[in-house]
Design a protein around this motif. Structure first.
Motif, mmCIF file in Angstrom:
data_model
loop_
_atom_site.group_PDB
_atom_site.id
_atom_site.type_symbol
_atom_site.label_atom_id
_atom_site.label_comp_id
_atom_site.label_asym_id
_atom_site.label_seq_id
_atom_site.Cartn_x
_atom_site.Cartn_y
_atom_site.Cartn_z
ATOM 1 N N LYS A 55 -3.081 -13.708 3.760
ATOM 2 C CA LYS A 55 -1.794 -14.402 3.637
ATOM 3 C C LYS A 55 -1.972 -15.916 3.505
ATOM 4 N N ASN A 56 -3.009 -16.448 4.093
ATOM 5 C CA ASN A 56 -3.265 -17.884 4.024
ATOM 6 C C ASN A 56 -3.811 -18.324 2.671
ATOM 7 N N ASP A 57 -4.258 -17.381 1.845
ATOM 8 C CA ASP A 57 -4.713 -17.660 0.485
ATOM 9 C C ASP A 57 -3.554 -17.277 -0.440
ATOM 10 N N LYS A 58 -2.754 -18.265 -0.814
ATOM 11 C CA LYS A 58 -1.512 -17.995 -1.553
ATOM 12 C C LYS A 58 -1.736 -17.194 -2.833
ATOM 13 N N LYS A 59 -2.780 -17.519 -3.569
ATOM 14 C CA LYS A 59 -3.048 -16.806 -4.824
ATOM 15 C C LYS A 59 -3.412 -15.338 -4.542
ATOM 16 N N ALA A 60 -4.278 -15.121 -3.577
ATOM 17 C CA ALA A 60 -4.699 -13.765 -3.232
ATOM 18 C C ALA A 60 -3.522 -12.969 -2.652
ATOM 19 N N TRP A 61 -2.675 -13.617 -1.857
ATOM 20 C CA TRP A 61 -1.533 -12.931 -1.266
ATOM 21 C C TRP A 61 -0.534 -12.524 -2.345
ATOM 22 N N GLN A 62 -0.295 -13.392 -3.307
ATOM 23 C CA GLN A 62 0.613 -13.040 -4.400
ATOM 24 C C GLN A 62 0.061 -11.863 -5.202
ATOM 25 N N ALA A 63 -1.243 -11.844 -5.415
ATOM 26 C CA ALA A 63 -1.868 -10.717 -6.111
ATOM 27 C C ALA A 63 -1.690 -9.429 -5.303
ATOM 28 N N GLU A 64 -1.821 -9.510 -3.987
ATOM 29 C CA GLU A 64 -1.617 -8.350 -3.112
ATOM 30 C C GLU A 64 -0.178 -7.852 -3.221
ATOM 31 N N LEU A 65 0.772 -8.763 -3.164
ATOM 32 C CA LEU A 65 2.183 -8.384 -3.260
ATOM 33 C C LEU A 65 2.496 -7.752 -4.613
ATOM 34 N N GLN A 66 1.902 -8.299 -5.668
ATOM 35 C CA GLN A 66 2.120 -7.738 -7.005
ATOM 36 C C GLN A 66 1.548 -6.323 -7.091
ATOM 37 N N GLU A 67 0.382 -6.122 -6.533
ATOM 38 C CA GLU A 67 -0.219 -4.779 -6.549
ATOM 39 C C GLU A 67 0.637 -3.791 -5.755
ATOM 40 N N ARG A 68 1.155 -4.222 -4.618
ATOM 41 C CA ARG A 68 2.036 -3.349 -3.833
ATOM 42 C C ARG A 68 3.273 -2.975 -4.640
ATOM 43 N N LYS A 69 3.832 -3.963 -5.339
ATOM 44 C CA LYS A 69 5.021 -3.722 -6.153
ATOM 45 C C LYS A 69 4.726 -2.681 -7.228
ATOM 46 N N GLU A 70 3.562 -2.798 -7.851
ATOM 47 C CA GLU A 70 3.175 -1.842 -8.890
ATOM 48 C C GLU A 70 3.011 -0.439 -8.309
ATOM 49 N N TRP A 71 2.449 -0.317 -7.117
ATOM 50 C CA TRP A 71 2.272 0.988 -6.488
ATOM 51 C C TRP A 71 3.599 1.558 -6.011
ATOM 52 N N ASP A 72 4.526 0.696 -5.595
ATOM 53 C CA ASP A 72 5.812 1.158 -5.073
ATOM 54 C C ASP A 72 6.670 1.854 -6.121
ATOM 55 N N ILE A 73 6.463 1.560 -7.392
ATOM 56 C CA ILE A 73 7.311 2.162 -8.421
ATOM 57 C C ILE A 73 6.775 3.505 -8.909
ATOM 58 N N THR A 74 5.646 3.923 -8.424
ATOM 59 C CA THR A 74 5.081 5.207 -8.844
ATOM 60 C C THR A 74 5.294 6.256 -7.753
ATOM 61 N N MET A 75 5.416 7.486 -8.192
ATOM 62 C CA MET A 75 5.531 8.605 -7.271
ATOM 63 C C MET A 75 4.450 9.619 -7.631
ATOM 64 N N SER A 76 4.224 10.573 -6.756
ATOM 65 C CA SER A 76 3.147 11.536 -6.985
ATOM 66 C C SER A 76 3.339 12.364 -8.253
ATOM 67 N N ASP A 77 4.575 12.486 -8.740
ATOM 68 C CA ASP A 77 4.805 13.268 -9.938
ATOM 69 C C ASP A 77 4.754 12.408 -11.216
ATOM 70 N N GLY A 78 4.439 11.122 -11.030
ATOM 71 C CA GLY A 78 4.304 10.242 -12.180
ATOM 72 C C GLY A 78 5.601 9.616 -12.652
ATOM 73 N N GLU A 79 6.720 9.997 -12.071
ATOM 74 C CA GLU A 79 7.999 9.429 -12.467
ATOM 75 C C GLU A 79 8.310 8.192 -11.643
ATOM 76 N N LYS A 80 9.112 7.302 -12.234
ATOM 77 C CA LYS A 80 9.528 6.109 -11.513
ATOM 78 C C LYS A 80 10.675 6.449 -10.584
ATOM 79 N N ALA A 81 10.745 5.728 -9.480
ATOM 80 C CA ALA A 81 11.809 5.962 -8.497
ATOM 81 C C ALA A 81 13.142 5.452 -9.002
#
Length: 81
Positions: A55-81
């Motif tokens: 969290k103290n590394d702003k660039k790395a934290w933003q990359a982490e948040l972006q990756e979480r966002k990308e994972w959050d839109i996927t479901m096990s069946d491949g469809e978007k929520a």
């Protein structure tokens, strides 16, 4: 199973014996449970510190948040929520 001896003070041996009697477990089981609990606590504390560092590394934290966002839109069946 290989066994070893660990020295503890008399007061802790008394506490260990009381815990074992109260819980209906062997002193060995109580010690093993305490060690496992301590190991897990240290793991979680280390994980917490790692996230704090991230969290103290702003660039790395933003990359982490972006990756979480990308994972959050996927479901096990491949469809978007």
């Amino acid at each position: 199973m290989h066994m070893t001896t660990v020295r503890i003070s008399e007061s802790y041996q008394k506490t260990l014996r009381e815990l074992a009697l109260c819980d209906g477990k062997s002193m060995q089981a109580i010690v093993e449970q305490a060690i496992e609990s301590y190991r897990r606590q240290r793991f979680l504390e280390g994980l917490s510190q790692d996230f704090e560092t991230l969290k103290n590394d702003k660039k790395a934290w933003q990359a982490e948040l972006q990756e979480r966002k990308e994972w959050d839109i996927t479901m096990s069946d491949g469809e978007k929520a």
